[in-house]
Design a protein around this motif. Structure first.
Motif, mmCIF file in Angstrom:
data_model
loop_
_atom_site.group_PDB
_atom_site.id
_atom_site.type_symbol
_atom_site.label_atom_id
_atom_site.label_comp_id
_atom_site.label_asym_id
_atom_site.label_seq_id
_atom_site.Cartn_x
_atom_site.Cartn_y
_atom_site.Cartn_z
ATOM 1 N N LEU A 1 0.944 4.308 -2.829
ATOM 2 C CA LEU A 1 0.739 5.707 -2.430
ATOM 3 C C LEU A 1 1.964 6.554 -2.761
ATOM 4 O O LEU A 1 1.830 7.710 -3.196
ATOM 5 C CB LEU A 1 0.442 5.774 -0.930
ATOM 6 C CG LEU A 1 -0.898 5.173 -0.485
ATOM 7 C CD1 LEU A 1 -0.961 5.083 1.031
ATOM 8 C CD2 LEU A 1 -2.068 6.002 -1.016
ATOM 9 N N MET A 2 3.163 5.991 -2.570
ATOM 10 C CA MET A 2 4.388 6.737 -2.866
ATOM 11 C C MET A 2 4.502 7.020 -4.364
ATOM 12 O O MET A 2 4.922 8.117 -4.772
ATOM 13 C CB MET A 2 5.604 5.963 -2.383
ATOM 14 C CG MET A 2 6.852 6.806 -2.173
ATOM 15 S SD MET A 2 6.687 8.018 -0.831
ATOM 16 C CE MET A 2 6.573 6.928 0.600
ATOM 17 N N CYS B 1 0.829 -1.202 0.000
ATOM 18 C CA CYS B 1 0.000 0.000 0.000
ATOM 19 C C CYS B 1 0.867 1.257 0.000
ATOM 20 O O CYS B 1 0.587 2.224 -0.720
ATOM 21 C CB CYS B 1 -0.924 0.018 1.215
ATOM 22 S SG CYS B 1 -2.170 -1.271 1.208
ATOM 23 N N ASN B 2 1.927 1.238 0.809
ATOM 24 C CA ASN B 2 2.854 2.370 0.861
ATOM 25 C C ASN B 2 3.450 2.657 -0.511
ATOM 26 O O ASN B 2 3.585 3.816 -0.915
ATOM 27 C CB ASN B 2 3.993 2.076 1.856
ATOM 28 C CG ASN B 2 3.605 2.350 3.280
ATOM 29 O OD1 ASN B 2 2.869 3.281 3.556
ATOM 30 N ND2 ASN B 2 4.082 1.538 4.199
ATOM 31 N N GLU B 3 3.822 1.593 -1.227
ATOM 32 C CA GLU B 3 4.457 1.781 -2.536
ATOM 33 C C GLU B 3 3.489 2.385 -3.539
ATOM 34 O O GLU B 3 3.860 3.266 -4.322
ATOM 35 C CB GLU B 3 4.990 0.444 -3.054
ATOM 36 C CG GLU B 3 5.820 0.577 -4.308
ATOM 37 C CD GLU B 3 6.827 -0.534 -4.493
ATOM 38 O OE1 GLU B 3 7.597 -0.484 -5.465
ATOM 39 O OE2 GLU B 3 6.852 -1.457 -3.652
ATOM 40 N N LEU C 1 3.741 14.718 2.410
ATOM 41 C CA LEU C 1 3.241 13.679 1.508
ATOM 42 C C LEU C 1 3.831 12.320 1.860
ATOM 43 O O LEU C 1 3.117 11.303 1.869
ATOM 44 C CB LEU C 1 3.575 14.044 0.055
ATOM 45 C CG LEU C 1 2.751 15.149 -0.596
ATOM 46 C CD1 LEU C 1 3.307 15.491 -1.976
ATOM 47 C CD2 LEU C 1 1.285 14.734 -0.711
ATOM 48 N N THR D 1 1.985 7.386 -6.286
ATOM 49 C CA THR D 1 0.987 8.426 -6.544
ATOM 50 C C THR D 1 1.544 9.804 -6.207
ATOM 51 O O THR D 1 1.342 10.770 -6.953
ATOM 52 C CB THR D 1 -0.290 8.163 -5.718
ATOM 53 O OG1 THR D 1 -0.770 6.848 -5.987
ATOM 54 C CG2 THR D 1 -1.370 9.169 -6.056
ATOM 55 N N ALA D 2 2.254 9.900 -5.090
ATOM 56 C CA ALA D 2 2.901 11.168 -4.722
ATOM 57 C C ALA D 2 3.934 11.572 -5.767
ATOM 58 O O ALA D 2 4.077 12.758 -6.109
ATOM 59 C CB ALA D 2 3.556 11.044 -3.346
ATOM 60 N N CYS E 1 1.797 8.996 3.182
ATOM 61 C CA CYS E 1 1.906 7.699 2.501
ATOM 62 C C CYS E 1 2.252 6.585 3.479
ATOM 63 O O CYS E 1 1.631 5.508 3.454
ATOM 64 C CB CYS E 1 2.964 7.780 1.403
ATOM 65 S SG CYS E 1 2.512 8.808 -0.015
ATOM 66 N N TRP E 2 3.244 6.834 4.346
ATOM 67 C CA TRP E 2 3.660 5.810 5.305
ATOM 68 C C TRP E 2 2.553 5.501 6.308
ATOM 69 O O TRP E 2 2.273 4.329 6.601
ATOM 70 C CB TRP E 2 4.921 6.262 6.034
ATOM 71 C CG TRP E 2 6.173 6.090 5.240
ATOM 72 C CD1 TRP E 2 6.802 7.013 4.464
ATOM 73 C CD2 TRP E 2 6.963 4.890 5.132
ATOM 74 N NE1 TRP E 2 7.930 6.485 3.884
ATOM 75 C CE2 TRP E 2 8.065 5.188 4.276
ATOM 76 C CE3 TRP E 2 6.869 3.616 5.677
ATOM 77 C CZ2 TRP E 2 9.038 4.243 3.944
ATOM 78 C CZ3 TRP E 2 7.837 2.671 5.356
ATOM 79 C CH2 TRP E 2 8.904 2.995 4.500
ATOM 80 N N GLY F 1 -0.518 3.811 4.608
ATOM 81 C CA GLY F 1 -0.181 2.456 4.199
ATOM 82 C C GLY F 1 -0.339 1.453 5.326
ATOM 83 O O GLY F 1 -0.811 0.326 5.110
ATOM 84 N N PRO G 1 -5.354 5.282 -5.763
ATOM 85 C CA PRO G 1 -4.029 5.729 -6.217
ATOM 86 C C PRO G 1 -3.870 5.650 -7.731
ATOM 87 O O PRO G 1 -3.275 6.536 -8.351
ATOM 88 C CB PRO G 1 -3.066 4.768 -5.510
ATOM 89 C CG PRO G 1 -3.802 4.307 -4.315
ATOM 90 C CD PRO G 1 -5.232 4.219 -4.749
#
Length: 317
Positions: free
Chosen positions: A113-114, A109-111, A144, A116-117, A148-149, A152, A211
């Protein structure tokens, strides 16, 4: 523990990638090679981003975070294969299995979102270049990354809550090389309706689709802006600045679609292991190469650091 209708499981047995005795050594060395390549590639990018002041900008700040995610994600999934080969122990405690599942899902999930940022960063750089440094300042980038972290690790809590409600398992043998949601669901003899609903609503729509939607919209504006550039050189330069990120996004989403959204008729645990191995091992291996081979700044930074090391070596002599 392989009998039907087990009411309580204290540990699981991880079968691994292959149970063929003759392939165990080959699998071990291939996994070890993948891990070392991923570790060296991502740590190299992370060190370059930290040491080289010319890489102290939003794009490489997010790239450094992505490298950290890749290292952690690969470590949490492949370590059991390496440990099993050395110790011969294929067991993992119930709590350990739940922890591995939670951490891996959170990192995935973090990846997303990252990335997306990073797409928003590329959108501002291409579509609003005059205000880029004002919009993507250090405070915004840090905020941001923190979002994300945090998101996630929060987004997968409903999944884990639903899985924790399972009260019986058909077996404690996981036909996989780490604890993942799909193999656990197939082992359970509990009602998985709630979990499937949670995965569809929270997992598919919020974790994956949202995302993807923001990334897709960003690139619609990016492509539209690039097409308006009259100079061919200007168009190539503008597309070059986001080509690495776009390549990583396409590879990651395709691997996730193949792993989790395949038709039920083709959804077997053995085929799922193949797609999962590509997602957890091949993608982290490819990321540093994509960003280094297609990025002049990273290659120039690497050369500068090598020259600095050589200078320090000669100075010490």
């Amino acid at each position: 523990m392989s009998q039907k209708n087990q009411t309580h499981v204290t540990f699981f047995i991880i079968k691994g990638i292959s149970e063929v005795p003759g392939l165990q050594v080959l699998v071990f060395f291939l996994v070890l090679l993948l891990y070392l390549i991923t570790l060296s590639g991502n740590l190299t990018i992370l060190l370059l981003v930290c040491l080289d002041k010319k890489l102290h900008n939003p794009m490489y700040f997010f790239l450094g975070n992505l490298s950290i995610l890749d290292v952690f994600s690969l470590s949490i999934t492949l370590h059991k294969i390496l440990f099993t080969f050395i110790s011969g122990d294929k067991t993992v405690s119930f709590l350990g299995c739940m922890a591995q599942m939670y951490i891996f899902s959170s990192l995935t999930c973090n990846e997303l979102l990252m990335l997306t940022a990073m797409s928003y960063d590329r959108y501002v750089a291409i579509c609003n270049p005059l205000h880029y440094h004002m919009v993507m300042n250090r405070r915004v980038c840090a905020l941001l990354a923190i979002i994300c972290w945090v998101l996630g690790f929060i987004e997968v809590v409903p999944h884990m809550w639903a899985i924790s409600k399972f009260t019986c398992y058909k077996s404690n043998e996981i036909n996989h090389y780490f604890c993942d949601i799909l193999p656990i669901m197939k082992l359970s003899c509990s009602d998985t309706t709630i979990l499937k609903l949670v995965i569809f609503i929270e997992g598919l729509l919020l974790v994956s689709f949202t995302p993807f939607l923001f990334t897709f919209i960003s690139y619609i504006y990016i492509i539209a802006t690039i097409l308006q550039i009259t100079s061919n050189i200007g168009r190539r330069k503008a597309f070059y600045t986001c080509s690495s990120h776009l390549t990583v996004v396409i590879i990651l989403y395709l691997s996730l679609v193949c792993q989790y959204l395949r038709p039920t008729s083709t959804d077997t645990l053995d085929s799922n292991k193949v797609f999962s191995l590509f997602n957890t091992a091949a993608v982290p291996v490819l990321n540093p190469f994509i960003y280094s081979l297609k990025n002049k700044d990273v290659k120039l930074s690497f050369r500068r650091q090598l020259k600095s090391l050589k200078s320090l070596k000669f100075a010490s002599l």
